[in-house]
Design an enzyme around this catalytic site. Structure first.
Site, PDB file in Angstrom:
ATOM      1  CG  ASP A  11      -2.128   0.896   1.180  1.00  0.00           C
ATOM      2  OD1 ASP A  11      -2.119   1.728   0.268  1.00  0.00           O
ATOM      3  OD2 ASP A  11      -2.868   1.067   2.131  1.00  0.00           O
ATOM      4  CG  ASP A 104      -3.002   3.810  -4.131  1.00  0.00           C
ATOM      5  OD1 ASP A 104      -3.981   2.808  -4.397  1.00  0.00           O
ATOM      6  OD2 ASP A 104      -3.475   4.680  -3.212  1.00  0.00           O
ATOM      7  CD  GLU A 105      -5.143  -0.843  -1.737  1.00  0.00           C
ATOM      8  OE1 GLU A 105      -5.371  -2.034  -1.348  1.00  0.00           O
ATOM      9  OE2 GLU A 105      -5.930  -0.110  -1.939  1.00  0.00           O
TER      10      GLU A 105
END
Length: 390
Positions: A11, A104-105
């Site tokens: 993350d 983003d993860e």
């Protein structure tokens, strides 16, 4: 169950801000946020700004009230997708089993890597975390557990730059003292309702009778208990889903009623999205334009080409038509957005003027490379000469 945790959740910390700070490292440690001035919203805030009460999505005007010395950073076109791909490319240096969940993860399955001990597992994943920072200047948090559910919760347990390992068999003990909102599906409204019932922590669920659980969660009560115990059998999908659409939008610093200006901004959005489409090896067929009035009322219009394309030119003529179709009320606009859908693989060209299009595509590829990283060093269309995005 394996002796070692094999599912990793990555993350990125304050991703959009982190991307901007990779270009402006002198601003590290300051109260800063990515968002439009005056009429925009905060899309990402540094942890220093969050400590002052700035959150996502907060109207910029409100953010400046709670944090008067907030430094606002405009969005840099093209950088977020580029850095995201580099982050996940680094993940694939450890294992080919990488699921890119969002920009983003994502998840990594390190089971096939053959790590022998928990110490080796930690060392290898920490090395990845360090490499992402050293090469890209993007801070990340990692959770390592026996499944997706627990690893995702673990990655958020100690942000920013967190690193949490949950040993197989200890999932329930890890989750028990955490607030109930860590369970997927427990949003703010549900959390408030559960708090009114005396349920503040995950462990509180196990104090309830079956009747009470059914009353609160209906037919999903068994699933809720399973998640509270840290049970999850979902697998890591190594082939992430292809993009189903590409979109961008702009909230104006002041309401705009000039059609030519709105059209110019919309064309600039096409210019921003199309390089990403080409980079992904895709073509798109449908374009949708959305406008928003000051009262937050939206209106949309869309149209498809006869053949999918990855070039800007075929879509420019549609913009005027779609803007007129969507902008039915003769009132100033607060926002405009452009979205491409009906995504296809590039494949073989079937158009009549294949050679002409291929020449345009090669030129576009050169311009994309020169403009990479948001520098916009080459101007290829007249509508790019006026104004800057906030």
């Amino acid at each position: 169950m394996s002796r070692l945790p094999t599912i990793v959740h990555l993350d990125a910390d304050a991703f959009f801000v982190s991307c901007e700070l990779s270009l402006k490292p002198e601003l590290r440690g300051t109260k800063c946020a990515v968002g439009g001035r005056e009429r925009g919203i905060i899309s990402s805030a540094s942890y220093e700004a969050r400590a002052c009460g700035v959150y996502t999505p907060m109207p910029t005007k409100q953010a400046l009230k709670v944090c008067p010395d907030l430094i606002l950073l405009p969005h840099t076109a093209g950088i977020y997708g580029s850095i995201s791909r580099k982050v996940f490319d680094l993940c694939e240096t450890i294992t080919p089993h990488v699921q890119r969940n969002s920009i983003d993860e994502g998840y990594l399955d390190i089971g096939p890597c053959g790590f022998k001990t928990i110490e080796e597992t930690e060392r290898r994943v920490r090395a990845l975390q360090k490499r992402i920072w050293d090469e890209l200047q993007i801070p990340t948090s990692f959770g390592i557990a026996s499944n997706k559910l627990v690893s995702a919760i673990a990655s958020k347990a100690r942000k920013p730059r967190g690193f949490t390992i949950v040993i197989p068999g200890e999932e329930g003990a890890f989750l028990a003292p955490l607030k109930i909102n860590v369970i997927p599906g427990v949003g703010k409204v549900t959390e408030v309702h559960l708090q009114q019932q005396g349920i503040r922590y995950v462990k509180d669920l196990f104090e309830l009778t079956e009747t009470k659980l059914k009353e609160l969660f209906g037919n999903g009560w068994l699933d809720m208990l399973a998640m509270a115990r840290g049970e999850d059998d979902r697998v890591v999908h190594t082939e992430h889903e292809d993009a189903k659409s590409y979109s961008t939008q702009e909230t104006f610093g002041h309401d705009i009623s000039d059609f030519a200006e709105i059209e110019r901004i919309a064309k600039r959005m096409v210019d921003e999205l199309m390089p990403k489409i080409r980079e992904d090896g895709k073509r798109v067929k449908t374009m949708t334009v959305k406008v928003r009035y000051p009262g937050m009322e939206n209106s949309t219009a869309g149209k498809s080409l006869n053949e999918a394309s990855d070039l800007e030119a075929p879509f420019y003529p549609l913009l005027s038509q779609l803007l007129k179709a969507a902008w039915t009320k003769k009132r100033p606009l607060r926002l405009v957005s452009v979205r491409f859908s009906s995504v296809e693989e590039k494949g073989a060209q079937l158009e009549m003027f294949t050679q002409t299009d291929e020449k345009k595509r090669r030129l576009a590829a050169v311009l994309d490379k020169l403009n990479a990283g948001g520098r916009n060093s080459i101007v290829s269309h007249g509508h790019q000469l006026r104004g800057e995005r906030d």
